[in-house]
Enzyme design. Structure first.
Site, PDB file in Angstrom:
ATOM      1  N   HIS A 191       1.062   6.769   0.198  1.00  0.00           N
ATOM      2  CA  HIS A 191       1.741   6.861  -1.096  1.00  0.00           C
ATOM      3  C   HIS A 191       2.693   5.690  -1.249  1.00  0.00           C
ATOM      4  O   HIS A 191       3.343   5.264  -0.293  1.00  0.00           O
ATOM      5  CB  HIS A 191       2.507   8.186  -1.206  1.00  0.00           C
ATOM      6  CG  HIS A 191       2.893   8.545  -2.610  1.00  0.00           C
ATOM      7  ND1 HIS A 191       3.994   8.008  -3.241  1.00  0.00           N
ATOM      8  CD2 HIS A 191       2.312   9.396  -3.498  1.00  0.00           C
ATOM      9  CE1 HIS A 191       4.081   8.506  -4.463  1.00  0.00           C
ATOM     10  NE2 HIS A 191       3.083   9.355  -4.644  1.00  0.00           N
TER      11      HIS A 191
ATOM     12  N   ASP B 256      -2.592  13.951  -4.325  1.00  0.00           N
ATOM     13  CA  ASP B 256      -3.755  13.681  -5.169  1.00  0.00           C
ATOM     14  C   ASP B 256      -5.056  14.054  -4.459  1.00  0.00           C
ATOM     15  O   ASP B 256      -6.023  14.477  -5.101  1.00  0.00           O
ATOM     16  CB  ASP B 256      -3.788  12.203  -5.572  1.00  0.00           C
ATOM     17  CG  ASP B 256      -2.567  11.809  -6.379  1.00  0.00           C
ATOM     18  OD1 ASP B 256      -2.240  12.522  -7.341  1.00  0.00           O
ATOM     19  OD2 ASP B 256      -1.928  10.797  -6.038  1.00  0.00           O
TER      20      ASP B 256
END
Length: 462
Positions: free
Chosen positions: A339, A397
């Site tokens: 991330h 995600d």
């Protein structure tokens, strides 16, 4: 190119920098200023003082509001990677520690003990509601879910294959034409009505967009259902047969919405703030946020995960795929791992992982080839030294894409789901900004590198 060099001196720095000389003074202040920094032009010796401002937690910031007046320069920070564009009390992220706080509450606690509507209320109002306040808020939301019939017919102007995000963005913007009598941003009651309406109606608008793409009749909301259960019913029910809402799926959806409710000053939230800073009606600001979220670099990450899984094909191809990921000369990327903000782990991923397994088990899809591939990829990446050493862990995600796919949400709707969840955060940030008596229109500056002043040339002389 300017032959001017500036030195910024301070004993305390929020980021690593080259070794500076030190000229620092600590002092108390009513505006949370705790440190002074000296900025010096090495070419002419001119020096000035920048005030450092400290928040509740997190790095200090420099007040550069007088920089142009004192030094005749702007700051240059493409992508605003080191710029605090506003002061906010809503969400705090510590990427190194893997920490996400909504109004000071760890997202892990809210995910375990709260609900999406309670989190929405918290984000907007700043404190956890009492039982009476929460009941009143939920009643208000569930009794604002219907949309005007004329607005519903707006969908007939779209082609059946129009992207759902295009429809949602357009319909949200058009809401100002239907509710123009309650869009005075200076009126606290109007702001409250707007907040309730947009949170209540966005799932209905999203469901209408989905049904339009399928050519199925629109399913009206049921006020006796909870927020996420009502949305599932609008998405998947048909008039010709009953639809049973799976409580595990509704719970998973509520959890996903909590985890996506806000994420500080991201691209779409900053867009809502920038559009709203003009004094535009709030529906226009939210529509701008929807459009910004549509960008693949922002809201399309979970769809990219599913596309990657399709490209891999089967678990037998994972080793070959990961070899390409490790090859620096190959452009292939591992989507859904690591991330930009969270440097060690995504706290939301730890929460949603167990829910992902619950959903797959409840729906009997654990042996689905796509999901089997995803879980095998997760297992390998979590133990492969290459990915472990680089902290390329599965992020939110990765798991959200799998969950949405398992419950039947098509890929074209994934960013719409993101928008529904993020609406609470958008509204909270918009409310915070417009209720500030010192609100100013956003106006970034630039480093101009175009042509210098020149005279117009007649076409015959060009």
């Amino acid at each position: 190119m300017l032959d001017v060099v500036y030195v910024l001196d301070s004993a305390q720095r929020p980021c690593k920098a080259a070794s500076p000389s030190i000229n620092e003074t600590s002092f108390p202040s009513e505006k949370r200023m705790s440190i002074k920094y000296e900025l010096k032009n090495l070419a002419n010796g001119k020096a000035g003082v920048l005030n450092g401002m400290s928040g509740t937690i997190g790095p200090n910031v420099l007040d550069i509001s007088h920089l142009t007046r004192d030094f005749g320069v702007f700051t240059y920070d493409p992508g605003f990677m080191a710029t605090a564009s506003t002061e906010s009390k809503i969400t705090y992220i510590d990427g190194d520690a893997g920490e996400l706080l909504y109004r000071g509450y760890p997202v892990e606690q809210l995910a375990e003990k709260s609900s999406y509507l309670e989190v929405a209320n918290l984000l907007i109002n700043g404190v956890l509601p009492t039982r009476e306040e929460l009941d009143a808020f939920q009643r208000s939301i569930m009794h604002h879910t219907m949309i005007n019939e004329h607005l519903l017919r707006f969908f007939q102007g779209f082609h059946h294959d129009a992207h759902p995000m295009a429809m949602v963005s357009a319909v949200v913007a058009s809401m100002a034409a239907f509710y123009h009598d309650t869009t005075d941003i200076r009126d606290p009651r109007h702001r409250e009505i707007f907040a309730h309406r947009i949170i209540a109606k966005l799932p209905t608008i999203a469901a209408a967009a989905y049904k339009h793409t399928l050519g199925q009749p629109f399913i009206y909301p049921h006020n006796d259902l909870r927020y996420c259960a009502n949305m599932l019913n609008m998405f998947f029910a048909v008039p010709c047969e009953p639809y049973a809402i799976d409580p595990v799926v509704a719970e998973a959806l509520d959890l996903l919405f909590i985890l996506h409710a806000d994420h500080e000053q991201n691209a779409s939230t900053s867009t809502v703030r920038l559009a709203g800073s003009t004094g535009a009606n709030p529906y226009a600001a939210i529509s701008a946020g929807v459009s910004a979220l549509w960008g693949p670099a922002h809201g399309g990450a979970n769809e990219a995960v599913l596309t990657m899984l399709d490209d891999i094909g089967s678990a037998a191809n994972i080793d070959k795929f990961l070899a390409r990921v490790k090859d620096k000369s190959d452009s292939i990327r591992l989507m859904g791992f690591g991330h930009r903000i969270y440097k060690n782990f995504d706290p939301r991923a730890k929460i949603i992982r167990s829910m992902c397994y619950r959903v797959l088990d409840k729906l009997g899809k654990s042996d689905n080839p796509l999901f089997e591939l995803a879980l095998r990829l997760e297992e390998i990446a979590l133990h492969d030294e290459y990915f472990v050493s680089r902290k390329l862990y599965p992020n939110v995600d990765f798991y959200s894409g799998i969950i949405y796919s398992a419950i039947g949400i098509p890929r074209s709707m994934l960013t719409v789901m993101f928008a529904i969840a993020r609406t609470a955060g958008w509204v909270a940030h918009w409310q915070e900004m417009v209720s500030d008596p010192n609100m100013r229109i956003g106006r970034p500056r630039q480093l101009y590198t175009g042509a210098a002043k020149r005279d117009y040339q007649p076409i015959a002389k060009r």
